[in-house]
Motif scaffolding. Sequence first.
Motif, PDB file in Angstrom:
ATOM      1  N   GLY A 184     -23.867 -40.520  38.152  1.00  0.00           N
ATOM      2  CA  GLY A 184     -25.228 -40.146  37.090  1.00  0.00           C
ATOM      3  C   GLY A 184     -24.933 -38.872  36.808  1.00  0.00           C
ATOM      4  O   GLY A 184     -26.036 -38.234  36.549  1.00  0.00           O
ATOM      5  N   LEU A 185     -23.742 -38.234  36.585  1.00  0.00           N
ATOM      6  CA  LEU A 185     -23.780 -36.918  36.141  1.00  0.00           C
ATOM      7  C   LEU A 185     -24.346 -36.807  34.886  1.00  0.00           C
ATOM      8  O   LEU A 185     -24.068 -37.687  34.122  1.00  0.00           O
ATOM      9  N   ASP A 186     -24.666 -35.616  34.384  1.00  0.00           N
ATOM     10  CA  ASP A 186     -24.947 -35.366  33.200  1.00  0.00           C
ATOM     11  C   ASP A 186     -23.958 -35.209  31.779  1.00  0.00           C
ATOM     12  O   ASP A 186     -24.365 -35.566  30.638  1.00  0.00           O
ATOM     13  N   PHE A 187     -22.934 -34.720  32.233  1.00  0.00           N
ATOM     14  CA  PHE A 187     -22.054 -34.787  31.437  1.00  0.00           C
ATOM     15  C   PHE A 187     -20.452 -34.596  32.163  1.00  0.00           C
ATOM     16  O   PHE A 187     -20.555 -34.354  33.308  1.00  0.00           O
ATOM     17  N   ILE A 188     -19.593 -35.069  31.404  1.00  0.00           N
ATOM     18  CA  ILE A 188     -18.125 -34.976  31.992  1.00  0.00           C
ATOM     19  C   ILE A 188     -17.286 -33.884  31.174  1.00  0.00           C
ATOM     20  O   ILE A 188     -17.139 -33.917  30.046  1.00  0.00           O
ATOM     21  N   ILE A 189     -16.258 -33.255  31.875  1.00  0.00           N
ATOM     22  CA  ILE A 189     -15.752 -32.302  31.378  1.00  0.00           C
ATOM     23  C   ILE A 189     -14.234 -33.112  31.617  1.00  0.00           C
ATOM     24  O   ILE A 189     -13.563 -33.069  32.422  1.00  0.00           O
ATOM     25  N   ALA A 190     -13.492 -33.583  30.533  1.00  0.00           N
ATOM     26  CA  ALA A 190     -12.267 -34.006  30.376  1.00  0.00           C
ATOM     27  C   ALA A 190     -11.174 -33.199  30.234  1.00  0.00           C
ATOM     28  O   ALA A 190     -11.087 -32.654  29.044  1.00  0.00           O
ATOM     29  N   MET A 191     -10.566 -32.796  31.427  1.00  0.00           N
ATOM     30  CA  MET A 191      -9.372 -31.721  30.878  1.00  0.00           C
ATOM     31  C   MET A 191      -7.983 -32.132  30.927  1.00  0.00           C
ATOM     32  O   MET A 191      -7.705 -32.695  31.940  1.00  0.00           O
ATOM     33  N   GLY A 192      -7.286 -32.156  29.975  1.00  0.00           N
ATOM     34  CA  GLY A 192      -5.941 -32.479  29.784  1.00  0.00           C
ATOM     35  C   GLY A 192      -5.258 -31.510  30.767  1.00  0.00           C
ATOM     36  O   GLY A 192      -5.428 -30.441  30.873  1.00  0.00           O
ATOM     37  N   GLY A 193      -3.912 -31.991  30.844  1.00  0.00           N
ATOM     38  CA  GLY A 193      -2.976 -31.323  31.691  1.00  0.00           C
ATOM     39  C   GLY A 193      -2.396 -30.121  31.046  1.00  0.00           C
ATOM     40  O   GLY A 193      -1.838 -29.429  31.858  1.00  0.00           O
ATOM     41  N   GLU A 194      -2.694 -29.746  29.781  1.00  0.00           N
ATOM     42  CA  GLU A 194      -2.150 -28.826  29.159  1.00  0.00           C
ATOM     43  C   GLU A 194      -3.001 -27.319  29.850  1.00  0.00           C
ATOM     44  O   GLU A 194      -2.555 -26.095  29.604  1.00  0.00           O
ATOM     45  N   GLY A 195      -4.029 -27.595  30.449  1.00  0.00           N
ATOM     46  CA  GLY A 195      -5.089 -26.699  30.714  1.00  0.00           C
ATOM     47  C   GLY A 195      -4.842 -25.928  31.629  1.00  0.00           C
ATOM     48  O   GLY A 195      -3.913 -26.427  32.660  1.00  0.00           O
ATOM     49  N   GLY A 196      -5.232 -24.496  31.795  1.00  0.00           N
ATOM     50  CA  GLY A 196      -5.154 -23.664  33.141  1.00  0.00           C
ATOM     51  C   GLY A 196      -5.807 -23.937  34.158  1.00  0.00           C
ATOM     52  O   GLY A 196      -6.692 -24.416  34.045  1.00  0.00           O
ATOM     53  N   GLY A 197      -5.373 -23.748  35.556  1.00  0.00           N
ATOM     54  CA  GLY A 197      -6.215 -23.912  36.546  1.00  0.00           C
ATOM     55  C   GLY A 197      -5.792 -25.380  36.978  1.00  0.00           C
ATOM     56  O   GLY A 197      -4.657 -25.882  36.514  1.00  0.00           O
ATOM     57  N   HIS A 198      -6.724 -25.598  38.107  1.00  0.00           N
ATOM     58  CA  HIS A 198      -6.400 -26.989  38.645  1.00  0.00           C
ATOM     59  C   HIS A 198      -6.311 -28.187  37.477  1.00  0.00           C
ATOM     60  O   HIS A 198      -7.280 -28.213  36.685  1.00  0.00           O
ATOM     61  N   SER A 199      -5.193 -28.820  37.298  1.00  0.00           N
ATOM     62  CA  SER A 199      -5.087 -29.782  36.162  1.00  0.00           C
ATOM     63  C   SER A 199      -4.281 -31.125  36.678  1.00  0.00           C
ATOM     64  O   SER A 199      -3.460 -31.090  37.525  1.00  0.00           O
ATOM     65  N   GLY A 200      -4.585 -32.123  35.886  1.00  0.00           N
ATOM     66  CA  GLY A 200      -4.001 -33.213  36.184  1.00  0.00           C
ATOM     67  C   GLY A 200      -2.557 -33.394  35.072  1.00  0.00           C
ATOM     68  O   GLY A 200      -2.045 -32.344  34.594  1.00  0.00           O
ATOM     69  N   ASP A 201      -1.944 -34.819  34.956  1.00  0.00           N
ATOM     70  CA  ASP A 201      -0.966 -34.657  34.170  1.00  0.00           C
ATOM     71  C   ASP A 201      -1.230 -35.569  32.884  1.00  0.00           C
ATOM     72  O   ASP A 201      -0.103 -35.975  32.126  1.00  0.00           O
ATOM     73  N   VAL A 202      -2.221 -35.909  32.676  1.00  0.00           N
ATOM     74  CA  VAL A 202      -2.391 -36.496  31.378  1.00  0.00           C
ATOM     75  C   VAL A 202      -2.859 -35.643  30.143  1.00  0.00           C
ATOM     76  O   VAL A 202      -3.562 -34.821  30.441  1.00  0.00           O
ATOM     77  N   SER A 203      -2.068 -35.852  28.805  1.00  0.00           N
ATOM     78  CA  SER A 203      -2.506 -34.609  28.117  1.00  0.00           C
ATOM     79  C   SER A 203      -3.891 -34.836  27.452  1.00  0.00           C
ATOM     80  O   SER A 203      -4.541 -36.124  27.251  1.00  0.00           O
ATOM     81  N   SER A 204      -4.303 -33.995  26.835  1.00  0.00           N
ATOM     82  CA  SER A 204      -5.847 -33.833  26.169  1.00  0.00           C
ATOM     83  C   SER A 204      -5.762 -34.821  24.991  1.00  0.00           C
ATOM     84  O   SER A 204      -6.911 -35.614  25.336  1.00  0.00           O
ATOM     85  N   VAL A 205      -4.997 -34.946  24.428  1.00  0.00           N
ATOM     86  CA  VAL A 205      -5.194 -36.034  23.106  1.00  0.00           C
ATOM     87  C   VAL A 205      -5.205 -37.449  23.748  1.00  0.00           C
ATOM     88  O   VAL A 205      -5.602 -38.199  22.865  1.00  0.00           O
ATOM     89  N   VAL A 206      -4.702 -37.793  24.788  1.00  0.00           N
ATOM     90  CA  VAL A 206      -4.540 -39.006  25.567  1.00  0.00           C
ATOM     91  C   VAL A 206      -5.886 -39.138  25.983  1.00  0.00           C
ATOM     92  O   VAL A 206      -6.641 -40.244  26.052  1.00  0.00           O
ATOM     93  N   LEU A 207      -6.275 -38.102  26.931  1.00  0.00           N
ATOM     94  CA  LEU A 207      -7.447 -38.309  27.895  1.00  0.00           C
ATOM     95  C   LEU A 207      -8.730 -38.425  27.206  1.00  0.00           C
ATOM     96  O   LEU A 207      -9.536 -38.758  27.761  1.00  0.00           O
ATOM     97  N   TRP A 208      -8.845 -37.165  26.292  1.00  0.00           N
ATOM     98  CA  TRP A 208     -10.337 -37.282  25.721  1.00  0.00           C
ATOM     99  C   TRP A 208     -10.794 -38.525  25.031  1.00  0.00           C
ATOM    100  O   TRP A 208     -12.151 -38.791  25.714  1.00  0.00           O
ATOM    101  N   PRO A 209     -10.106 -39.372  24.355  1.00  0.00           N
ATOM    102  CA  PRO A 209     -10.783 -40.456  23.728  1.00  0.00           C
ATOM    103  C   PRO A 209     -10.820 -41.747  24.750  1.00  0.00           C
ATOM    104  O   PRO A 209     -11.803 -42.406  24.832  1.00  0.00           O
ATOM    105  N   GLU A 210     -10.207 -41.503  25.848  1.00  0.00           N
ATOM    106  CA  GLU A 210     -10.119 -42.723  27.008  1.00  0.00           C
ATOM    107  C   GLU A 210     -11.328 -42.145  27.691  1.00  0.00           C
ATOM    108  O   GLU A 210     -12.315 -43.170  28.085  1.00  0.00           O
TER     109      GLU A 210
END
Length: 373
Positions: A184-210
């Motif tokens: 029930g969070l109020d918002f989600i920050i979808a962070m693609g693997g391009e980003g700095g700091g702790h990051s996953g390995d899915v790229s932004s342009v794929v992750l955001w619309p998913e």
Amino acid sequence: MHTDLAKKLGIEYPIFAFTHCRDVVAAVTNAGGIGVLGATGFNAEQLEVELSWIDERVGGKPYGVDVIIPNKYVGQNEQDQGKALAMVKAAIPQGHRDFVAGLCDENGVPKLPADKPFEDRMSMTEATSAPLVDVALQHDNCKLIANALGTPPAHVIKQVQDSGRMIGALCGKTKHAQYHIDAGLDFIIAMGGEGGGHSGDVSSVVLWPEVVKLAGDTPVIAAGGIGSGQQMAAALALGAEGVWCGSIWLTVAEAATSNPQKERMFEAGSSDTVRSKSFTGKPVRMLRNKWTDAWDSADNPDPLGAPMQGMLTSEATTRMRQYPSKSQDITFSPVGQIVGTMNETISARDLVMELVTGYLDSAERLTSLLPKS
Ligand SMILES: Cc1cc2nc3c(=O)[nH]c(=O)nc-3n(C[C@H](O)[C@H](O)[C@H](O)COP(=O)(O)O)c2cc1C
């Protein structure tokens, strides 16, 4: 750019600036975006000072606070923090300690002054983050709390929402977004693997619309690799309600980033970063350097898990921060692939305005491509 999320927060532009620097928080908030202070490096008293400083400068405008409460970590179920610390310390092999000290010594990073001995401490746990949330909620202008590395515990979600503020969390894959939605969070920050700091390995342009598709009515803020208004337009075109940038604020005039580190960022291209577990035990995107190469070498120890690796390296990072010009070759420098376009210092306000102008140019371009009736 009047997204519902921007309207709810009372901000002119849905530009979220993640930063550890209070000056940047105040500057972005005053420019019409919203500054979000990364609070992990502070204890409760220090955070109180930072937020009071910001309150005095933003004239009632909103800002946010970001904490790190990971989902799982060693010592998590231990109520006694002294015991949890001892448990984590005991899990660090001496060989790893020697390797880290050797890396600092070989690269000429001076030891800490004898009169300021280093003390191990836990960070990035619920016990260290919960007091930070308590402090943040005492400040009326703090309108949102964000959490990295997992869904915040249910009682923290309730505490924040009951106070009339919004709470959200970062995710790097849809599985984690689903946990956030279920909680029930109020918002989600979808962070693609391009980003700095702790990051996953899915790229932004794929992750955001998913994540947008999965989230339904829950607003999604796009993060990872955004450094221009054109990229912001792409994020909003893909369904995001706003953009969350971290790297680009590291080189603005107000940033507390050391000059040697800024210079390395100006020199770096977009392929000069790596995702490395070598500082915190979880993959962090950062500038590649002798430290990350050493940890990548098969001849050397593998990074430990979190929070052991963070505790193992915390004295070294304190040494590096104390002597920035002597630690340029090995210092911890989290930054995303957008570093390739970070080539000059401008003020945070001017950067917000650049993002807005670039966004408008993109919107105009797309409109001009539509058939004229
Ligand atoms: C120096 C640095 C430190 C970061 N530390 C945190 C943190 O403590 N908590 C957090 O939620 N995100 C942290 N992040 C990630 C940012 O919140 C943001 O998601 C990310 O920077 C977005 O990608 P970008 O770097 O391409 O803008 C950090 C990012 C950077 C560059």
